[in-house]
Structure formats: C-alpha cells, structure tokens
Motif scaffolding. Structure first.
Motif, PDB file in Angstrom:
ATOM      1  N   LEU A 146     -40.119 -70.345  40.757  1.00 41.18           N
ATOM      2  CA  LEU A 146     -39.554 -69.349  41.292  1.00 41.18           C
ATOM      3  C   LEU A 146     -40.404 -68.811  42.426  1.00 41.18           C
ATOM      4  CD1 LEU A 146     -39.563 -67.576  37.803  1.00 41.18           C
ATOM      5  CD2 LEU A 146     -37.758 -67.957  38.961  1.00 41.18           C
ATOM      6  N   PRO A 147     -40.059 -68.764  43.756  1.00 43.43           N
ATOM      7  CA  PRO A 147     -40.086 -68.400  44.945  1.00 43.43           C
ATOM      8  C   PRO A 147     -40.884 -66.733  44.969  1.00 43.43           C
ATOM      9  CG  PRO A 147     -37.603 -69.418  45.080  1.00 43.43           C
ATOM     10  CD  PRO A 147     -38.683 -69.084  43.955  1.00 43.43           C
ATOM     11  N   THR A 148     -42.020 -67.090  45.325  1.00 44.97           N
ATOM     12  CA  THR A 148     -43.359 -66.371  45.483  1.00 44.97           C
ATOM     13  C   THR A 148     -41.702 -65.048  46.231  1.00 44.97           C
ATOM     14  OG1 THR A 148     -45.070 -67.437  46.120  1.00 44.97           O
ATOM     15  CG2 THR A 148     -45.125 -64.985  46.529  1.00 44.97           C
ATOM     16  N   ASP A 149     -41.455 -64.915  48.029  1.00 51.09           N
ATOM     17  CA  ASP A 149     -40.421 -64.398  47.931  1.00 51.09           C
ATOM     18  C   ASP A 149     -39.344 -63.730  46.994  1.00 51.09           C
ATOM     19  OD1 ASP A 149     -38.804 -66.104  48.695  1.00 51.09           O
ATOM     20  OD2 ASP A 149     -37.844 -65.839  50.682  1.00 51.09           O
ATOM     21  N   LEU A 150     -39.054 -63.963  46.185  1.00 50.80           N
ATOM     22  CA  LEU A 150     -38.074 -63.835  45.760  1.00 50.80           C
ATOM     23  C   LEU A 150     -38.498 -62.669  44.361  1.00 50.80           C
ATOM     24  CD1 LEU A 150     -35.244 -63.668  43.931  1.00 50.80           C
ATOM     25  CD2 LEU A 150     -36.091 -66.016  42.902  1.00 50.80           C
ATOM     26  N   LEU A 151     -39.736 -63.107  44.181  1.00 48.08           N
ATOM     27  CA  LEU A 151     -40.328 -62.144  42.939  1.00 48.08           C
ATOM     28  C   LEU A 151     -40.749 -61.212  43.117  1.00 48.08           C
ATOM     29  CD1 LEU A 151     -42.509 -65.406  41.298  1.00 48.08           C
ATOM     30  CD2 LEU A 151     -40.446 -63.768  39.931  1.00 48.08           C
ATOM     31  N   ILE A 152     -41.661 -61.254  45.063  1.00 47.19           N
ATOM     32  CA  ILE A 152     -41.488 -59.853  45.583  1.00 47.19           C
ATOM     33  C   ILE A 152     -40.309 -58.775  45.638  1.00 47.19           C
ATOM     34  CG2 ILE A 152     -42.870 -58.238  47.160  1.00 47.19           C
ATOM     35  CD1 ILE A 152     -45.077 -60.091  45.140  1.00 47.19           C
ATOM     36  N   GLY A 168     -48.552 -73.106  36.898  1.00 45.62           N
ATOM     37  CA  GLY A 168     -49.603 -73.862  37.400  1.00 45.62           C
ATOM     38  C   GLY A 168     -50.319 -74.129  38.832  1.00 45.62           C
ATOM     39  N   ASP A 169     -50.010 -73.471  39.911  1.00 48.16           N
ATOM     40  CA  ASP A 169     -49.581 -73.297  40.946  1.00 48.16           C
ATOM     41  C   ASP A 169     -51.303 -72.772  41.343  1.00 48.16           C
ATOM     42  OD1 ASP A 169     -49.514 -72.958  43.463  1.00 48.16           O
ATOM     43  OD2 ASP A 169     -47.170 -73.964  43.855  1.00 48.16           O
ATOM     44  N   ASP A 170     -51.883 -72.476  41.598  1.00 47.75           N
ATOM     45  CA  ASP A 170     -52.796 -71.564  41.684  1.00 47.75           C
ATOM     46  C   ASP A 170     -52.775 -70.818  42.601  1.00 47.75           C
ATOM     47  OD1 ASP A 170     -53.947 -71.842  39.221  1.00 47.75           O
ATOM     48  OD2 ASP A 170     -55.559 -73.303  40.339  1.00 47.75           O
ATOM     49  N   VAL A 171     -52.085 -71.379  43.940  1.00 48.86           N
ATOM     50  CA  VAL A 171     -52.085 -70.830  45.329  1.00 48.86           C
ATOM     51  C   VAL A 171     -51.226 -70.328  45.397  1.00 48.86           C
ATOM     52  CG1 VAL A 171     -51.579 -72.182  48.106  1.00 48.86           C
ATOM     53  CG2 VAL A 171     -53.163 -73.250  46.898  1.00 48.86           C
ATOM     54  N   SER A 172     -50.140 -70.213  44.994  1.00 47.95           N
ATOM     55  CA  SER A 172     -48.688 -70.033  44.667  1.00 47.95           C
ATOM     56  C   SER A 172     -49.024 -68.371  44.040  1.00 47.95           C
ATOM     57  CB  SER A 172     -47.863 -70.214  44.389  1.00 47.95           C
ATOM     58  OG  SER A 172     -46.747 -69.629  43.251  1.00 47.95           O
ATOM     59  N   PHE A 173     -49.728 -68.795  42.834  1.00 46.07           N
ATOM     60  CA  PHE A 173     -50.435 -67.962  41.671  1.00 46.07           C
ATOM     61  C   PHE A 173     -50.599 -66.861  43.029  1.00 46.07           C
ATOM     62  CE2 PHE A 173     -53.070 -65.425  39.402  1.00 46.07           C
ATOM     63  CZ  PHE A 173     -52.298 -65.048  38.029  1.00 46.07           C
ATOM     64  N   ARG A 174     -52.404 -66.836  43.406  1.00 43.18           N
ATOM     65  CA  ARG A 174     -52.969 -66.435  43.769  1.00 43.18           C
ATOM     66  C   ARG A 174     -52.008 -65.187  45.479  1.00 43.18           C
ATOM     67  NH1 ARG A 174     -58.951 -65.377  44.483  1.00 43.18           N
ATOM     68  NH2 ARG A 174     -58.875 -63.430  45.912  1.00 43.18           N
ATOM     69  N   GLN A 175     -50.944 -66.082  46.045  1.00 49.82           N
ATOM     70  CA  GLN A 175     -50.038 -65.786  46.946  1.00 49.82           C
ATOM     71  C   GLN A 175     -49.547 -64.991  46.754  1.00 49.82           C
ATOM     72  OE1 GLN A 175     -48.710 -69.289  48.230  1.00 49.82           O
ATOM     73  NE2 GLN A 175     -49.708 -69.664  49.793  1.00 49.82           N
TER      74      GLN A 175
END
Length: 305
Positions: A146-152, A168-175
């Motif tokens: 799920l893309p971060t911009d979509l979730l936001i 499992g993507d810690d970078v994406s999670f922090r972003q």
C-alpha cells in the motif's frame, strides 16, 4: 496520541480440537487470557487466526464466540478478508452484525489491481459500512504494498481510521508515521513482535503482535513503559519478548513458515494450559513433541510456565 484505538491489540489465534473442529472453550480461554493480560483490544480473523483456512461458518463461530467472551470489555477489530470490493463489503456487514467495532481490510488479492483501483476499493468499503475501516498493509499475502501517499490521502479524507502495518518495511513505516502526524484520530499499528519499542518511539499508536497471544502482559508492560517515557524500561521488556519470540524457530524448517509461527504460539498456549490442542488448520502440519520441548525451555526461562 489518538483518542480512538491504541495500545496492545493481539491478533487472536483460533484453537482447534484434534479432529480439526473449532474449539470454542479454548477460544474463550484465550480471550480471557488476553483480557486478563491487559490488552486494549482484540483483532479477530487476522492472519494469526488462520482466517484463509476457515469456512464461512467457522468465521462466524469465531467472531460470535469471542464477542460473547469479551462481553464489551475491549474493542473488537475484525478482519473482513475477501478478494474484491463487493465480497469485502458483504463480509464486513456480516462481522459488524456479529459484534465488530471496526473492520480491517487488505487491498484486493488474487484479482490484479493497481493503486487507483485500490483507492476505489477502500472508498467503496467506507461508503458501505458504518464502522471505522483500518487498512491492513500485508504485501506478503496480497503481493501489493500500500503506497504511503494513498494511505495518507485516505486518512485525511476520513476513509480509513488507520493502518495495521505488517509490511516489514521499516523505512516505509517511519515515513507513514511522519506523514500522518497531523491527521487526528488516525491510528497506526505495527505488526512486528520484536521492534515495538522503536515503533512506539517513532509515534505508533500501538502494536498487533501475534506473540501477544502468548504474553499479553509483557506487551502491556512495554506499552505502558513507552507511554510513561521510560524507554530504557521499554527496551528491557522488548529484549525479553525478543527472547520469547525464539519459540517460532523451534520447527527449524520442518513445517511451512506460517505453520512455524502460528504453531509455536498454539503450542506455547497449550503448554501454558490455555488451550487444549496445538492442532493447525489443514493442510498445515502441527508441531511435534520435540518442538514442544524446545518451546517449553524458552517459556520456562521467561517465567511463562
């Protein structure tokens, strides 16, 4: 901190009798074990509940049994697990009628979609149900991150109430945490068992740990320490839980990855006297006596048996 959902919300396992049928007595015991352990909510019909293996009747039995045992003590967040939009809506309405306080929805799976179709998927579900909708980011099962911009965007528009992140993507999670800081009542949960202290430090509202079935009180202590700003104490509890997590490696490749983790949780609960059997849903293999002995050693050194 969000005012809606937060804290420790374990994905409830589904006990089965040795003949494969749902063990409702043990399921009630698990529910009591979790509530007594101080959890903030219960995530029902998730991956840890073996939901892909359940018949429709079994899903209904599990939700109704947990709702009865919970008796309104904590919120029930229930997975509406189906491949496409209209099937999800049908499932969501069913679990809401059975007592769900919120629903959890993945992107489409089996069906091949893209970000635009996924956005329509979530907006259509939100429009069709009268409970909060959480997005479940679990690409290992959906094959779509799920893309971060979509979730936001969905969060700002009030389409989703938050995200359960098992990517499992810690970078994406922090972003995602950073981008969502100014969205009110938008709850972000990590599905990680062993980096919860870091997720909470980064601003997550809580955790949905499969291992929380085994040691809910430990995760509650970790969360409370983080809430109090006692990050050293949170790290100590996380280190102990990381040791408890070693139970998932007991099978050492004999069973599938899914059966290893869930089988370890079930075996631990059986050893602790919470459930009757560690039987897995077919065709997954159950853990054997040697693997149970390894798990017992881990539980003993952590004071769980």
């Amino acid at each position: 901190m969000s005012s809606q959902f937060q804290g420790v919300i374990p994905p409830v396992i589904t006990p089965r009798h040795t003949d494969g049928s749902i063990d409702t007595s043990s399921l009630k015991n698990v529910t009591k074990h979790l509530i007594d352990g101080g959890v903030s909510g219960l995530f029902v019909l998730g991956s840890s509940g073996e939901v892909p293996y359940m018949t429709n009747a079994e899903r209904e039995l599990v939700v109704s049994t947990i709702a009865e045992a919970n008796a309104g003590a904590v919120p029930l967040i229930v997975g509406a697990n189906e491949q496409t939009t209209n099937r999800v809506i049908e499932e969501a309405r069913k679990v809401i009628d059975l007592g769900a306080d919120a629903i959890v929805v993945t992107s489409m799976y089996y069906a091949i979609g893209n970000a635009a179709e996924t956005e329509t998927h979530f907006r259509s579900i939100h429009a069709a149900v009268d409970k909060p909708v959480f997005a479940y980011d679990v690409p290992v099962r959906t094959h779509f991150k799920l893309p971060t911009d979509l979730l936001i965007r969905l969060g700002r528009d009030g389409v989703i109430a938050g995200v359960k992140d098992s990517s499992g993507d810690d970078v994406s999670f922090r972003q995602l945490l950073l981008a969502a800081k100014d969205i009110p009542d938008f709850d972000i949960f990590t599905g990680h068992e062993v980096v919860v202290d870091g997720a909470l430090l980064g601003g997550a509202q809580g955790v949905v740990p499969g291992l929380g079935n085994v040691d809910p009180a430990g995760y509650r202590r970790l969360f409370d320490a983080a809430q109090a700003g006692d990050w050293a104490g949170a790290a100590r509890e996380q280190d102990r839980l990381a040791d408890v997590f070693e139970i998932v490696y007991a099978p050492n490749g004999r069973v599938s990855g899914g059966a290893a983790g869930l089988g370890a949780f079930k075996t631990a609960l059986q050893l602790m006297g919470v459930i009757e059997s560690n039987t897995m849903s077919q065709p997954m293999l159950s853990l054997n006596d040697d693997e149970a002995a390894t798990i017992r050693t881990v539980l003993e050194r952590n004071g769980l048996v």
